[in-house]
Design a protein around this motif. Structure first.
Motif, short mmCIF file in Angstrom:
data_model
loop_
_atom_site.label_atom_id
_atom_site.label_comp_id
_atom_site.label_asym_id
_atom_site.label_seq_id
_atom_site.Cartn_x
_atom_site.Cartn_y
_atom_site.Cartn_z
N ARG A 29 -29.98 9.07 4.96
CA ARG A 29 -29.13 8.01 4.90
C ARG A 29 -28.83 7.20 6.19
O ARG A 29 -29.05 6.02 6.32
N LEU A 73 -24.76 8.44 -2.35
CA LEU A 73 -25.55 7.96 -1.13
C LEU A 73 -26.37 6.77 -1.07
O LEU A 73 -26.10 5.62 -0.49
N LEU A 104 -25.72 2.90 0.08
CA LEU A 104 -26.78 2.11 0.83
C LEU A 104 -26.98 0.88 0.12
O LEU A 104 -27.18 -0.27 0.74
#
Length: 230
Positions: free
Chosen positions: A40, A58, A62
């Motif tokens: 990430r 995650l 993003l």
């Protein structure tokens, strides 16, 4: 080449389906796999990749930040976390919290991924604390950047009674170790892995085609064999 940054859980299924991915895209996969937190951070810092395969939370984060295309997100499957032993070691019981606690207390080495960055490592460290044995066993910890190197080290270990913990995909994808059982209720963890095309993708259409192969109904048996459910 299709550039992939993924969690360790994705490595096995990407390798298994590599022929199908190449047939669908005309490109081979250039994959880099490791703890999801580190992946990430690399995407958030602007590292070039065509797609990511990380835990759903995650990837959604993003996407919210503009690093992954929100309309490209596809769940690959759910991955449980389990206990591993060497192939030649006897079975151990981990069906309940008390049984798991006893097995860990008997172990002379405990192999698991990064407790700061890896999904399974973070969770397992918390399990050890909830069981009240984290500090008592800390000198037996053997931690590694990811689950795959942790399992490789477990397989090579010359300790008498070592055990390991990581995601099932990483146990099944490693040689020299086997799955003893899943973490028991109250200690368990199931993580949904999601793929998405990055905003900086050089080959976005190929990335979408690769995701389609990974998530296809025809690949259900391969996903199950690699440790994915759902």
């Amino acid at each position: 080449m299709i550039r992939v940054l993924g969690g360790g859980a994705a490595q096995g299924i990407a390798a298994t389906l590599a022929p199908e991915i190449e047939a669908a895209t005309g490109l081979a996969v250039d994959g880099d796999y490791g703890p999801v937190g580190g992946m990430r951070d690399r995407i958030a810092a602007g590292e070039a990749a065509d797609l990511v395969i990380l835990s759903r939370s995650l990837v959604e984060s993003l996407a919210a930040q503009g690093h992954v295309l929100a309309d490209s997100l596809v769940d690959i499957g759910d991955v449980a976390t389990g206990i591993a032993v060497r192939e030649t070691d006897p079975d151990l019981s981990c069906a309940t919290g008390d049984a798991l606690r006893g097995a860990l207390l008997e172990a002379d080495g405990i192999f698991f991924p990064d407790p700061q960055q890896a999904t399974a490592g973070i969770h397992f460290a918390g399990v050890l604390k909830r069981l009240g044995i984290h500090d008592r066993l800390s000198d037996r910890f053997r931690t590694f950047p990811g689950g795959i190197p942790a399992m490789a080290a477990l397989a090579r270990s010359d300790l008498v009674r070592p055990v390991g913990c990581t995601q099932v995909t990483e146990i099944l994808g490693s040689t020299g170790v086997r799955l003893a059982g899943l973490l028991p209720p109250g200690c368990d963890l199931v993580t949904t892995y999601t793929a998405g095309v990055t905003a900086r993708a050089a080959r976005p259409e190929a990335a979408r085609a690769m995701i389609a192969v990974l998530a296809a109904p025809e690949a259900a048996a391969a996903r199950a064999a690699a440790g994915f459910a759902g």
